[in-house]
Each structure stands twice: as C-alpha cells, then as structure tokens.
Design a protein around this motif. Structure first.
Motif, PDB file in Angstrom:
ATOM      1  N   VAL A 198     -10.196   0.443 -21.621  1.00  0.00           N
ATOM      2  CA  VAL A 198     -11.888   0.316 -21.796  1.00  0.00           C
ATOM      3  C   VAL A 198     -12.107   1.666 -22.570  1.00  0.00           C
ATOM      4  CG1 VAL A 198     -13.929   0.377 -20.316  1.00  0.00           C
ATOM      5  CG2 VAL A 198     -11.913  -0.890 -19.642  1.00  0.00           C
ATOM      6  N   LEU A 199     -12.740   1.412 -23.483  1.00  0.00           N
ATOM      7  CA  LEU A 199     -13.304   2.524 -24.334  1.00  0.00           C
ATOM      8  C   LEU A 199     -14.534   3.004 -23.965  1.00  0.00           C
ATOM      9  CD1 LEU A 199     -12.686   1.374 -27.985  1.00  0.00           C
ATOM     10  CD2 LEU A 199     -11.247   2.685 -26.488  1.00  0.00           C
ATOM     11  N   PRO A 200     -14.627   4.475 -24.202  1.00  0.00           N
ATOM     12  CA  PRO A 200     -15.718   5.451 -23.908  1.00  0.00           C
ATOM     13  C   PRO A 200     -17.235   4.660 -23.956  1.00  0.00           C
ATOM     14  CG  PRO A 200     -14.318   6.512 -25.118  1.00  0.00           C
ATOM     15  CD  PRO A 200     -13.916   5.368 -25.354  1.00  0.00           C
ATOM     16  N   GLY A 201     -18.063   5.026 -23.034  1.00  0.00           N
ATOM     17  CA  GLY A 201     -19.435   4.398 -23.056  1.00  0.00           C
ATOM     18  C   GLY A 201     -19.679   3.002 -22.651  1.00  0.00           C
ATOM     19  N   VAL A 202     -18.472   2.461 -22.275  1.00  0.00           N
ATOM     20  CA  VAL A 202     -18.592   0.980 -21.957  1.00  0.00           C
ATOM     21  C   VAL A 202     -19.333   0.999 -20.487  1.00  0.00           C
ATOM     22  CG1 VAL A 202     -17.272  -1.156 -21.518  1.00  0.00           C
ATOM     23  CG2 VAL A 202     -16.909   0.229 -23.727  1.00  0.00           C
ATOM     24  N   GLU A 203     -20.038  -0.173 -20.323  1.00  0.00           N
ATOM     25  CA  GLU A 203     -20.397  -0.815 -18.909  1.00  0.00           C
ATOM     26  C   GLU A 203     -20.090  -2.043 -18.773  1.00  0.00           C
ATOM     27  OE1 GLU A 203     -24.670  -0.114 -18.448  1.00  0.00           O
ATOM     28  OE2 GLU A 203     -24.440   2.011 -18.941  1.00  0.00           O
ATOM     29  N   ILE A 204     -19.038  -2.091 -17.449  1.00  0.00           N
ATOM     30  CA  ILE A 204     -18.574  -3.460 -17.038  1.00  0.00           C
ATOM     31  C   ILE A 204     -19.662  -3.853 -16.112  1.00  0.00           C
ATOM     32  CG2 ILE A 204     -16.817  -4.858 -16.467  1.00  0.00           C
ATOM     33  CD1 ILE A 204     -14.953  -2.855 -17.863  1.00  0.00           C
ATOM     34  N   GLY A 205     -20.213  -4.907 -16.095  1.00  0.00           N
ATOM     35  CA  GLY A 205     -21.369  -5.444 -14.975  1.00  0.00           C
ATOM     36  C   GLY A 205     -20.449  -5.863 -13.832  1.00  0.00           C
ATOM     37  N   THR A 216     -14.519  -2.871 -26.207  1.00  0.00           N
ATOM     38  CA  THR A 216     -15.126  -2.077 -27.074  1.00  0.00           C
ATOM     39  C   THR A 216     -16.865  -2.088 -26.796  1.00  0.00           C
ATOM     40  OG1 THR A 216     -15.252  -3.602 -28.693  1.00  0.00           O
ATOM     41  CG2 THR A 216     -13.260  -2.187 -28.693  1.00  0.00           C
ATOM     42  N   THR A 217     -17.142  -3.363 -26.128  1.00  0.00           N
ATOM     43  CA  THR A 217     -18.567  -3.512 -25.956  1.00  0.00           C
ATOM     44  C   THR A 217     -18.837  -3.524 -24.481  1.00  0.00           C
ATOM     45  OG1 THR A 217     -18.497  -5.800 -26.583  1.00  0.00           O
ATOM     46  CG2 THR A 217     -18.979  -4.232 -28.431  1.00  0.00           C
ATOM     47  N   ASP A 218     -20.121  -3.585 -23.946  1.00  0.00           N
ATOM     48  CA  ASP A 218     -20.264  -3.763 -22.967  1.00  0.00           C
ATOM     49  C   ASP A 218     -20.106  -5.409 -22.382  1.00  0.00           C
ATOM     50  OD1 ASP A 218     -21.331  -1.220 -22.772  1.00  0.00           O
ATOM     51  OD2 ASP A 218     -23.545  -1.943 -22.717  1.00  0.00           O
ATOM     52  N   VAL A 219     -19.608  -5.547 -20.911  1.00  0.00           N
ATOM     53  CA  VAL A 219     -19.687  -6.630 -20.407  1.00  0.00           C
ATOM     54  C   VAL A 219     -20.668  -6.886 -19.462  1.00  0.00           C
ATOM     55  CG1 VAL A 219     -17.674  -8.192 -19.352  1.00  0.00           C
ATOM     56  CG2 VAL A 219     -17.097  -6.252 -20.649  1.00  0.00           C
ATOM     57  N   GLU A 220     -21.291  -8.185 -19.780  1.00  0.00           N
ATOM     58  CA  GLU A 220     -22.420  -8.480 -18.870  1.00  0.00           C
ATOM     59  C   GLU A 220     -21.705  -8.891 -17.538  1.00  0.00           C
ATOM     60  OE1 GLU A 220     -25.802  -8.180 -19.862  1.00  0.00           O
ATOM     61  OE2 GLU A 220     -24.931  -7.167 -21.645  1.00  0.00           O
ATOM     62  N   PRO A 221     -22.894  -8.741 -16.490  1.00  0.00           N
ATOM     63  CA  PRO A 221     -22.248  -9.105 -15.191  1.00  0.00           C
ATOM     64  C   PRO A 221     -22.045 -10.656 -15.272  1.00  0.00           C
ATOM     65  CG  PRO A 221     -24.434  -7.923 -15.148  1.00  0.00           C
ATOM     66  CD  PRO A 221     -24.138  -8.256 -16.654  1.00  0.00           C
ATOM     67  N   THR A 231     -19.714 -12.076 -16.350  1.00  0.00           N
ATOM     68  CA  THR A 231     -18.916 -12.720 -17.587  1.00  0.00           C
ATOM     69  C   THR A 231     -17.337 -12.110 -17.580  1.00  0.00           C
ATOM     70  OG1 THR A 231     -20.867 -12.097 -18.895  1.00  0.00           O
ATOM     71  CG2 THR A 231     -18.731 -12.395 -20.111  1.00  0.00           C
ATOM     72  N   THR A 232     -16.660 -13.159 -18.394  1.00  0.00           N
ATOM     73  CA  THR A 232     -15.289 -12.961 -18.488  1.00  0.00           C
ATOM     74  C   THR A 232     -14.924 -12.583 -19.881  1.00  0.00           C
ATOM     75  OG1 THR A 232     -14.618 -14.437 -16.495  1.00  0.00           O
ATOM     76  CG2 THR A 232     -12.698 -13.875 -18.189  1.00  0.00           C
ATOM     77  N   VAL A 233     -14.379 -11.556 -20.191  1.00  0.00           N
ATOM     78  CA  VAL A 233     -13.813 -11.278 -21.544  1.00  0.00           C
ATOM     79  C   VAL A 233     -12.388 -11.159 -21.533  1.00  0.00           C
ATOM     80  CG1 VAL A 233     -16.097 -10.161 -22.098  1.00  0.00           C
ATOM     81  CG2 VAL A 233     -14.167  -8.833 -21.126  1.00  0.00           C
ATOM     82  N   ALA A 234     -12.002 -11.397 -22.948  1.00  0.00           N
ATOM     83  CA  ALA A 234     -10.574 -11.505 -23.048  1.00  0.00           C
ATOM     84  C   ALA A 234     -10.423 -11.137 -24.605  1.00  0.00           C
ATOM     85  CB  ALA A 234      -9.781 -12.660 -22.820  1.00  0.00           C
ATOM     86  N   GLY A 235      -9.087 -10.706 -25.091  1.00  0.00           N
ATOM     87  CA  GLY A 235      -8.767 -10.295 -26.383  1.00  0.00           C
ATOM     88  C   GLY A 235      -8.998  -8.964 -26.967  1.00  0.00           C
ATOM     89  N   VAL A 236      -8.561  -8.888 -28.222  1.00  0.00           N
ATOM     90  CA  VAL A 236      -8.633  -7.694 -28.598  1.00  0.00           C
ATOM     91  C   VAL A 236      -9.280  -7.785 -30.222  1.00  0.00           C
ATOM     92  CG1 VAL A 236      -7.376  -5.614 -29.903  1.00  0.00           C
ATOM     93  CG2 VAL A 236      -6.500  -6.900 -27.930  1.00  0.00           C
ATOM     94  N   PRO A 237     -10.766  -7.524 -30.117  1.00  0.00           N
ATOM     95  CA  PRO A 237     -11.383  -6.996 -29.223  1.00  0.00           C
ATOM     96  C   PRO A 237     -11.808  -7.864 -28.177  1.00  0.00           C
ATOM     97  CG  PRO A 237     -13.011  -6.921 -30.789  1.00  0.00           C
ATOM     98  CD  PRO A 237     -11.415  -7.551 -31.511  1.00  0.00           C
ATOM     99  N   ALA A 238     -12.101  -7.547 -27.097  1.00  0.00           N
ATOM    100  CA  ALA A 238     -12.729  -8.329 -25.944  1.00  0.00           C
ATOM    101  C   ALA A 238     -13.793  -9.339 -26.164  1.00  0.00           C
ATOM    102  CB  ALA A 238     -12.850  -7.890 -24.484  1.00  0.00           C
ATOM    103  N   ARG A 239     -14.027 -10.333 -26.173  1.00  0.00           N
ATOM    104  CA  ARG A 239     -14.981 -11.234 -26.171  1.00  0.00           C
ATOM    105  C   ARG A 239     -15.428 -12.311 -25.064  1.00  0.00           C
ATOM    106  NH1 ARG A 239     -16.443  -8.268 -29.824  1.00  0.00           N
ATOM    107  NH2 ARG A 239     -15.957  -8.464 -31.919  1.00  0.00           N
ATOM    108  N   PRO A 240     -16.447 -12.714 -24.683  1.00  0.00           N
ATOM    109  CA  PRO A 240     -16.592 -13.367 -23.838  1.00  0.00           C
ATOM    110  C   PRO A 240     -15.961 -14.885 -23.633  1.00  0.00           C
ATOM    111  CG  PRO A 240     -18.791 -12.744 -24.505  1.00  0.00           C
ATOM    112  CD  PRO A 240     -17.589 -12.287 -25.766  1.00  0.00           C
ATOM    113  N   MET A 241     -15.410 -15.283 -22.634  1.00  0.00           N
ATOM    114  CA  MET A 241     -14.747 -16.676 -22.601  1.00  0.00           C
ATOM    115  C   MET A 241     -15.673 -17.449 -21.785  1.00  0.00           C
ATOM    116  SD  MET A 241     -12.130 -15.825 -24.231  1.00  0.00           S
ATOM    117  CE  MET A 241     -10.987 -17.257 -23.970  1.00  0.00           C
ATOM    118  N   ASN A 242     -16.769 -17.479 -21.682  1.00  0.00           N
ATOM    119  CA  ASN A 242     -17.329 -18.481 -20.679  1.00  0.00           C
ATOM    120  C   ASN A 242     -17.608 -19.758 -21.698  1.00  0.00           C
ATOM    121  OD1 ASN A 242     -19.929 -18.260 -22.478  1.00  0.00           O
ATOM    122  ND2 ASN A 242     -20.467 -16.609 -21.268  1.00  0.00           N
ATOM    123  N   SER A 243     -17.979 -20.849 -21.146  1.00  0.00           N
ATOM    124  CA  SER A 243     -18.168 -22.200 -21.803  1.00  0.00           C
ATOM    125  C   SER A 243     -19.152 -21.904 -23.117  1.00  0.00           C
ATOM    126  CB  SER A 243     -18.622 -23.268 -21.041  1.00  0.00           C
ATOM    127  OG  SER A 243     -19.900 -22.864 -20.279  1.00  0.00           O
TER     128      SER A 243
END
Length: 181
Positions: free
Chosen positions: A129-136, A148-153, A155-167
């Motif tokens: 997790v990089l500086p300044g990131v908020e994970i909901g 590298t970016t905030d994760v919304e409440p 939400t599931t993220v995965a990858g490099v860089p992490a991206r949302p994995m919802n439908s």
C-alpha cells in the motif's frame, strides 16, 4: 473516504532535499536516526511475534493508530520511517508479508502521506500500500497487489496496479458482457 476529487497525490506532502545524489542519501535530515533505529527494532518484533495483542501494543508505541481487534499478520511491515502516519481501524486485517508505506524517497524530494485502513478492511498477503492511500471499510485487497489509489468501501481490488474486481468493473473493462456483443 474523502470526496471523489481527492486522490492519494493530493494527500501526499512533498519535501525537497538539498543536493545530489538523491533524497534517500539525506534520510537523516528527514527523520532522526535514533527514531528510525527504535522503529526498526520494534517493527522487527511486530513482524515476528505471533501475538496479535503484542503487535497492536507495539505498533501503538511507535505511533501507529491501531483499532480494537486488528489482526497484523506475520512478516507484515509497517513503514519504518513514519509509522505514526498509519491508521488501521477496528477489526481490519493486514495479511502475511503485506507492506504499508507512508513515504517515498525520490531523486530530488521525498514524500510522506497518511495511510488509512478502514474498519473490517482486509489487505492480502504480500500486498503493498503506497503513501496517501485510503482503504475503505469492508474493502479487500487481494494478495500481491500494489495499491496506488484509494479503495472504495466494500470494494475488492487486485493486481499491479490494483483495480476493482466487482462485476460492474469486469463488465466495463476487458470485454463486452452483452449477449449480442
């Protein structure tokens, strides 16, 4: 979480450094060496201790804000320079060998930013997790992801860089999910 127009970069502070060769060469001007040495020793204990209660107590001693019932996995590493910029809210999980960074040493500057891990959020094994990131709250970060970016409440993220994995993200992303597509 903050509003949609705020990114991690808006929450990260830049600190110019003097002269060459790079900002890491001037780390002793950024943080007192004794403070970093103490943090390093405590972080080592946090990484190897099997006791979750001891881990929470130790993290709080070096300035991290750690909620009730937080589970900090073996070998998981908080930022050694600025652990006081970490907030892990109640019942969150930081998985095995995950890393939470609150600083970035660059060529001409270093940056610092608070990392907030929301209530009941989960960070998978080996994630960074990089500086300044908020994970909901109730969000999940998959193993070995780079956040590298905030994760919304929620939400599931995965990858490099992490991206949302919802439908919805999967339908809008790599292909058309419609039948006539």
């Amino acid at each position: 979480m903050t509003d949609d127009t705020t990114s991690r970069h808006d929450r990260v502070r830049s600190h110019p450094t003097r002269g060459a060769p790079n900002s890491l060469a001037h780390w002793t001007s950024a943080r007192h060496p004794l403070r970093v040495a103490i943090n390093y020793a405590v972080v080592w204990l946090v990484r190897v201790s099997p006791s979750l209660r001891l881990k929470r107590w130790l993290l709080r001693r070096i300035g991290a804000t750690v909620g009730e019932g937080v589970s900090w996995g073996l070998e998981a590493t908080p930022d050694v320079f600025w652990p006081d910029l970490i907030t892990v809210e109640d019942h969150a999980i930081v998985g095995y060998d995950a890393t939470i960074l609150c600083h970035e040493f660059l060529q001409d500057e270093y940056r610092t930013g608070e990392v907030v891990v929301g209530e009941r959020a989960m960070i998978g094994a080996g994630a960074i997790v990089l500086p300044g990131v908020e994970i909901g709250a109730d969000a999940s970060v998959a193993a070995n992801s780079l956040v590298t970016t905030d994760v919304e409440p929620g939400t599931t993220v995965a990858g490099v860089p992490a991206r949302p994995m919802n439908s919805d993200a999967l339908e809008d992303g790599d292909g058309d999910s419609s039948a006539d597509g």
